[in-house]
Design a protein around this motif. Sequence first.
Motif, PDB file in Angstrom:
ATOM      1  N   VAL A   1       3.136   0.340   4.285  1.00 22.49           N
ATOM      2  CA  VAL A   1       2.436   1.167   5.277  1.00 22.49           C
ATOM      3  C   VAL A   1       0.996   0.689   5.440  1.00 22.49           C
ATOM      4  O   VAL A   1       0.409   0.137   4.498  1.00 22.49           O
ATOM      5  CB  VAL A   1       2.457   2.646   4.837  1.00 22.49           C
ATOM      6  N   THR A   2       0.441   0.906   6.633  1.00 31.41           N
ATOM      7  CA  THR A   2       1.130   1.367   7.818  1.00 31.41           C
ATOM      8  C   THR A   2       1.471   0.161   8.692  1.00 31.41           C
ATOM      9  O   THR A   2       0.807  -0.861   8.628  1.00 31.41           O
ATOM     10  CB  THR A   2       0.286   2.371   8.651  1.00 31.41           C
TER      11      THR A   2
ATOM     12  N   PHE B   1      -2.096   7.183   0.950  1.00 35.12           N
ATOM     13  CA  PHE B   1      -1.542   7.108   2.304  1.00 35.12           C
ATOM     14  C   PHE B   1      -0.321   8.004   2.480  1.00 35.12           C
ATOM     15  O   PHE B   1      -0.046   8.477   3.582  1.00 35.12           O
ATOM     16  CB  PHE B   1      -1.152   5.665   2.648  1.00 35.12           C
TER      17      PHE B   1
ATOM     18  N   VAL C   1      -1.304  -1.311  10.880  1.00 36.64           N
ATOM     19  CA  VAL C   1      -2.600  -1.581  10.236  1.00 36.64           C
ATOM     20  C   VAL C   1      -2.392  -2.628   9.122  1.00 36.64           C
ATOM     21  O   VAL C   1      -2.474  -3.828   9.373  1.00 36.64           O
ATOM     22  CB  VAL C   1      -3.271  -0.278   9.750  1.00 36.64           C
TER      23      VAL C   1
ATOM     24  N   GLU D   1      -4.579  -0.874  -1.376  1.00 39.90           N
ATOM     25  CA  GLU D   1      -5.883  -0.934  -0.724  1.00 39.90           C
ATOM     26  C   GLU D   1      -6.841  -0.007  -1.476  1.00 39.90           C
ATOM     27  O   GLU D   1      -6.478   1.143  -1.780  1.00 39.90           O
ATOM     28  CB  GLU D   1      -5.782  -0.477   0.737  1.00 39.90           C
TER      29      GLU D   1
ATOM     30  N   LYS E   1      -7.614  -4.617   4.922  1.00 36.80           N
ATOM     31  CA  LYS E   1      -6.309  -4.287   5.462  1.00 36.80           C
ATOM     32  C   LYS E   1      -5.302  -5.403   5.157  1.00 36.80           C
ATOM     33  O   LYS E   1      -4.144  -5.137   4.859  1.00 36.80           O
ATOM     34  CB  LYS E   1      -6.393  -4.052   6.974  1.00 36.80           C
TER      35      LYS E   1
ATOM     36  N   LEU F   1      -8.111  11.042   7.477  1.00 41.91           N
ATOM     37  CA  LEU F   1      -8.310  10.443   8.800  1.00 41.91           C
ATOM     38  C   LEU F   1      -7.637  11.245   9.908  1.00 41.91           C
ATOM     39  O   LEU F   1      -7.696  10.863  11.071  1.00 41.91           O
ATOM     40  CB  LEU F   1      -7.762   9.005   8.805  1.00 41.91           C
TER      41      LEU F   1
ATOM     42  N   TYR G   1       1.970   6.442  11.038  1.00 40.75           N
ATOM     43  CA  TYR G   1       1.717   7.843  11.361  1.00 40.75           C
ATOM     44  C   TYR G   1       2.041   8.138  12.826  1.00 40.75           C
ATOM     45  O   TYR G   1       2.108   9.286  13.237  1.00 40.75           O
ATOM     46  CB  TYR G   1       0.251   8.191  11.103  1.00 40.75           C
TER      47      TYR G   1
ATOM     48  N   ASP H   1       0.791  -1.244   0.000  1.00 42.38           N
ATOM     49  CA  ASP H   1       0.000   0.000   0.000  1.00 42.38           C
ATOM     50  C   ASP H   1       0.821   1.291   0.000  1.00 42.38           C
ATOM     51  O   ASP H   1       0.453   2.266   0.665  1.00 42.38           O
ATOM     52  CB  ASP H   1      -0.957   0.007   1.200  1.00 42.38           C
TER      53      ASP H   1
ATOM     54  N   PHE I   1      -6.484   9.425   1.559  1.00 40.10           N
ATOM     55  CA  PHE I   1      -7.224   8.768   2.634  1.00 40.10           C
ATOM     56  C   PHE I   1      -6.552   8.975   3.990  1.00 40.10           C
ATOM     57  O   PHE I   1      -7.217   9.302   4.984  1.00 40.10           O
ATOM     58  CB  PHE I   1      -7.354   7.279   2.315  1.00 40.10           C
TER      59      PHE I   1
HETATM   60  N1  TIU Z   1      -2.684   0.440   4.255  1.00 37.65           N
HETATM   61  C1  TIU Z   1      -3.134   0.759   5.460  1.00 37.65           C
HETATM   62  O1  TIU Z   1      -2.416   0.643   6.454  1.00 37.65           O
HETATM   63  N2  TIU Z   1      -4.413   1.272   5.561  1.00 37.65           N
HETATM   64  C2  TIU Z   1      -4.823   2.142   6.541  1.00 37.65           C
HETATM   65  O2  TIU Z   1      -5.967   2.567   6.583  1.00 37.65           O
HETATM   66  N3  TIU Z   1      -3.870   2.521   7.451  1.00 37.65           N
HETATM   67  C3  TIU Z   1      -4.017   3.439   8.446  1.00 37.65           C
HETATM   68  O3  TIU Z   1      -3.093   3.556   9.254  1.00 37.65           O
HETATM   69  N4  TIU Z   1      -5.090   4.187   8.504  1.00 37.65           N
END
Ligand code: TIU
Length: 226
Positions: A157-158, A29, A161, A72, A132, A39, A187, A24, A35
């Motif tokens: 990443v991440t 990201f 997640v 994703e 995910k 967030l 993050y 991803d 996205f």
């Molecule tokens: N690719 C992935 O980690 N999707 C997420 O939504 N990660 C977050 O940290 N939000």
Amino acid sequence: MATVDALPGPFTFDPATTAVLVIDMQRDFMEPGGFGETLGNDVAQLRRVIEPTAALLAACRATGLTVIHTREGHLPDLSDCPPAKLHRGDPSLRIGAPGPMGRILIRGEHGHDIIDELAPAPGELVVDKPGKGAFYGTELGEVLTAAGIRSLVVTGVTTEVCVHTTVREANDRGYECLVLSDCVGSYFPQFQEAGLAMIAAQGGIFGWVAPSTSFIDALQPSLQRT
Ligand code: TIU
């Protein structure tokens, strides 16, 4: 066989049955307006993974190691996005809403694609995933089985997640996973630290952790000998 100096101990792998997963590394990201930022995250936190991952990909391509990318995202009609994901939280823009890089987290949009610095090379598989984990709702498991892959070197990443979810899915499917500490990003610095610690704790409950330079060092001599 090759061996990487890793935590909690040496990670041994056969390059012929090993694939590198790049999870991803999408504009959604990694760049402002996607996205991740909707967030509430600071996407600058993820930029440090780009340079070591680019070096890793160069080494893998030079030595012929299998590289697989994931993204994703969802179909334009959102039919593969469960309401529980679509309506979660209070983002500034929801999945599917128009943003500066196109519709948020929608396949085919500019923001959904992989950043230029880590663009897939010709012939490298790109797996589109709705969740995910990289195994859920994708062809990844069948592709790995058909190719005889047994070990996964995980980047992307991440950390806590999509990387963690994929590593957990892979564990339950019998894969040995090495997570490269400088090629995964979060993050949240505290989640990066805890996420990596959780992989290697308890004797390697989910796998191994090492810096990318240790993996590259192990990869290059092994392939030169074969
Ligand atoms: N690719 C992935 O980690 N999707 C997420 O939504 N990660 C977050 O940290 N939000």
